[in-house]
Design a protein around this motif. Sequence first.
Motif, short mmCIF file in Angstrom:
data_model
loop_
_atom_site.label_atom_id
_atom_site.label_comp_id
_atom_site.label_asym_id
_atom_site.label_seq_id
_atom_site.Cartn_x
_atom_site.Cartn_y
_atom_site.Cartn_z
N SER A 63 -11.51 -85.10 -105.20
CA SER A 63 -11.12 -85.83 -103.99
C SER A 63 -9.69 -85.47 -103.58
CB SER A 63 -11.25 -87.33 -104.21
OG SER A 63 -10.44 -87.76 -105.31
N VAL A 64 -8.80 -85.29 -104.56
CA VAL A 64 -7.42 -84.93 -104.26
C VAL A 64 -7.33 -83.48 -103.81
CG1 VAL A 64 -5.09 -84.72 -105.23
CG2 VAL A 64 -6.54 -86.66 -105.86
N VAL A 65 -8.13 -82.62 -104.43
CA VAL A 65 -8.15 -81.20 -104.04
C VAL A 65 -8.50 -81.06 -102.56
CG1 VAL A 65 -9.37 -79.01 -104.34
CG2 VAL A 65 -8.62 -80.29 -106.34
N GLN A 66 -9.47 -81.83 -102.11
CA GLN A 66 -9.89 -81.74 -100.71
C GLN A 66 -8.77 -82.14 -99.77
OE1 GLN A 66 -13.42 -84.15 -100.54
NE2 GLN A 66 -14.66 -82.70 -101.70
N VAL A 67 -8.02 -83.18 -100.14
CA VAL A 67 -6.90 -83.61 -99.30
C VAL A 67 -5.80 -82.55 -99.29
CG1 VAL A 67 -5.14 -85.37 -98.95
CG2 VAL A 67 -7.41 -86.05 -99.71
N MET A 68 -5.50 -81.96 -100.44
CA MET A 68 -4.46 -80.93 -100.52
C MET A 68 -4.86 -79.69 -99.71
SD MET A 68 -3.21 -81.22 -104.51
CE MET A 68 -1.79 -80.14 -104.28
N GLN A 69 -6.13 -79.31 -99.77
CA GLN A 69 -6.60 -78.18 -98.96
C GLN A 69 -6.42 -78.47 -97.48
OE1 GLN A 69 -10.16 -76.42 -101.84
NE2 GLN A 69 -10.67 -77.63 -100.06
N ARG A 70 -6.75 -79.70 -97.08
CA ARG A 70 -6.62 -80.08 -95.68
C ARG A 70 -5.16 -80.01 -95.25
NH1 ARG A 70 -8.83 -85.72 -95.20
NH2 ARG A 70 -10.21 -84.79 -96.75
N ASP A 71 -4.26 -80.49 -96.10
CA ASP A 71 -2.84 -80.43 -95.77
C ASP A 71 -2.35 -78.98 -95.71
OD1 ASP A 71 -2.69 -83.12 -95.58
OD2 ASP A 71 -1.56 -83.46 -97.43
N ALA A 72 -2.86 -78.13 -96.61
CA ALA A 72 -2.45 -76.72 -96.59
C ALA A 72 -2.89 -76.04 -95.30
CB ALA A 72 -3.04 -75.99 -97.80
N ILE A 73 -4.08 -76.38 -94.82
CA ILE A 73 -4.56 -75.81 -93.56
C ILE A 73 -3.68 -76.26 -92.41
CG2 ILE A 73 -6.47 -75.88 -91.90
CD1 ILE A 73 -8.37 -75.97 -94.31
N ASP A 74 -3.29 -77.55 -92.42
CA ASP A 74 -2.47 -78.09 -91.33
C ASP A 74 -1.03 -77.60 -91.40
OD1 ASP A 74 -4.65 -79.47 -90.44
OD2 ASP A 74 -4.11 -81.35 -91.43
N ARG A 75 -0.43 -77.59 -92.60
CA ARG A 75 0.99 -77.31 -92.74
C ARG A 75 1.31 -75.81 -92.79
NH1 ARG A 75 3.89 -81.85 -95.25
NH2 ARG A 75 5.26 -80.34 -96.26
N LEU A 76 0.42 -75.02 -93.40
CA LEU A 76 0.74 -73.62 -93.65
C LEU A 76 -0.16 -72.64 -92.90
CD1 LEU A 76 1.45 -73.76 -97.48
CD2 LEU A 76 3.05 -73.98 -95.59
N GLY A 77 -1.01 -73.13 -92.02
CA GLY A 77 -1.83 -72.23 -91.23
C GLY A 77 -2.82 -71.45 -92.05
N LEU A 78 -3.51 -72.12 -93.00
CA LEU A 78 -4.46 -71.41 -93.85
C LEU A 78 -5.78 -71.09 -93.15
CD1 LEU A 78 -4.21 -73.03 -97.39
CD2 LEU A 78 -3.44 -70.81 -96.65
N SER A 79 -5.95 -71.53 -91.92
CA SER A 79 -7.22 -71.31 -91.23
C SER A 79 -7.61 -69.84 -91.21
CB SER A 79 -7.15 -71.85 -89.80
OG SER A 79 -6.93 -73.23 -89.80
N THR A 80 -6.64 -68.97 -90.98
CA THR A 80 -6.95 -67.54 -90.89
C THR A 80 -7.50 -67.00 -92.20
OG1 THR A 80 -4.64 -67.06 -91.40
CG2 THR A 80 -5.27 -67.08 -89.08
N LEU A 81 -7.06 -67.56 -93.33
CA LEU A 81 -7.55 -67.09 -94.61
C LEU A 81 -9.00 -67.49 -94.86
CD1 LEU A 81 -4.63 -67.45 -97.16
CD2 LEU A 81 -5.60 -65.41 -96.17
N LEU A 82 -9.47 -68.53 -94.16
CA LEU A 82 -10.86 -68.93 -94.32
C LEU A 82 -11.82 -67.91 -93.74
CD1 LEU A 82 -10.61 -72.75 -93.56
CD2 LEU A 82 -10.69 -71.62 -95.77
N LEU A 83 -11.29 -66.92 -93.05
CA LEU A 83 -12.13 -65.84 -92.54
C LEU A 83 -12.42 -64.80 -93.62
CD1 LEU A 83 -10.44 -65.30 -89.05
CD2 LEU A 83 -12.36 -66.77 -89.65
N GLU A 84 -11.86 -64.98 -94.81
CA GLU A 84 -12.10 -64.06 -95.91
C GLU A 84 -13.14 -64.67 -96.86
OE1 GLU A 84 -10.85 -61.10 -96.14
OE2 GLU A 84 -9.57 -61.33 -94.37
#
Length: 457
Positions: A154-175
Amino acid sequence: MTTEPNDLTTPETTDPARSPRPRMNPARHPSKGPASAPALVPVNALTATSFTAASAPASSASSSPASSAPASSTTAPADERLRRWRLVLGGEAADGTGCTLNGQDAAMDGALTALYGRGDGKGQAGKDRSAGLGASAPSVARWLGDIRTYFPSSVVQVMQRDAIDRLGLSTLLLEPEMLEAVEADVHLVGTLLSLNKAMPETTKETARAVVRKVVEDLEKRLATRTRATLTGALDRSARISRPRHHDIDWNRTISANLKHYLPEYRTIVPERLIGYGRASRSVKKEVVLCIDQSGSMAASVVYASVFGAVLASMRSIDTRLVVFDTAVVDLTDQLDDPVDVLFGTQLGGGTDINRALAYCQSQITRPAETVMVLISDLYEGGIRNEMLKRVAAMKASGVQFVTLLALSDEGAPAYDREHAAALAALGAPAFACTPDLFPEVMAAAIEKRPLPIPDPV
């Protein structure tokens, strides 16, 4: 080694020369005074949650490997409190703890620092820095592995969400490799759907597999209760005048026979019985799910697609699913596979509720037996008065109209309160609905009784 703010690298040890700012959410805490006492320093919800998992007793090690940290069971209570505050505050020199982390605690602290360490966007020497990834994809992959080691799902999911919002990880999800490393949840599915058009072919199959896993988990959780609740509602909504004894609806029967009350015997002689109908294979109700696919409604789109597939599997309900932004798309023919439905949506864009309702209204053939569910935050870009006129017309024709501001676990989003008040005045109150409450809402609409509207928080 110094961790750059745009590089999710987890250090093996704590560098005392580094003094990152406390892990606070800048958006929620615009004024940050000196942290003279640890108890007065605000922290963001994720850090507190992560920290709680990290400092749980050793008996919970099966859910969180980090909970078995030796310090939690061997240090004195005062030292343990300092250790906890040190994990929460992130090690700034002014945090006042004077506590040094070692071993697993240091590794956990590094994983948190990589994401939350410099929330003000400033690097060393006061130079402006912005969040980004650069060539740090391998480091991100290692970081994703680290947080899954140290924190519960449950915590991992929140941290991933924050990483996508704060660090622009969306582009990496294309890999594809990155998708295989993340912890899948409803919010990740929403992010993948928003990237659908930009996704290369090499990634699409992996993305579909991730989405399918989440959808199947949701179906297992929601399908059985939904079918049971709605089957009972369908049976009760069909009234018959010659019911078997165990099918008698006593409340309606008594109400219909009050004029036959015998005072001397203090009883009612029921000359007309009213009962529930028996289950049949014929279509009893029509349900139209009309879903706003603007970006803020991502989680609602995921849940609505799953519920649409469950309703479509019931023979007594004729289900239609329509998604809209400024255009309207009918996805009814794909309801046998909610993954196809989700990849048929296109999150983002404007909103034309009036156009969507006009299409749905044209598809209604039996108004008195139809439940219309509009899922939208009600920010209308079309013709407001026409939208309200259509709702009023459908209500007048006998349609049960339900307005959901959201279908998710997060509660009501930002929404147009003026439109919500106008719909309430028409007898179609707008409210946020959790997935667990949705079967009860649909059952009430099918039986034409008051909706179980949750109390506002």
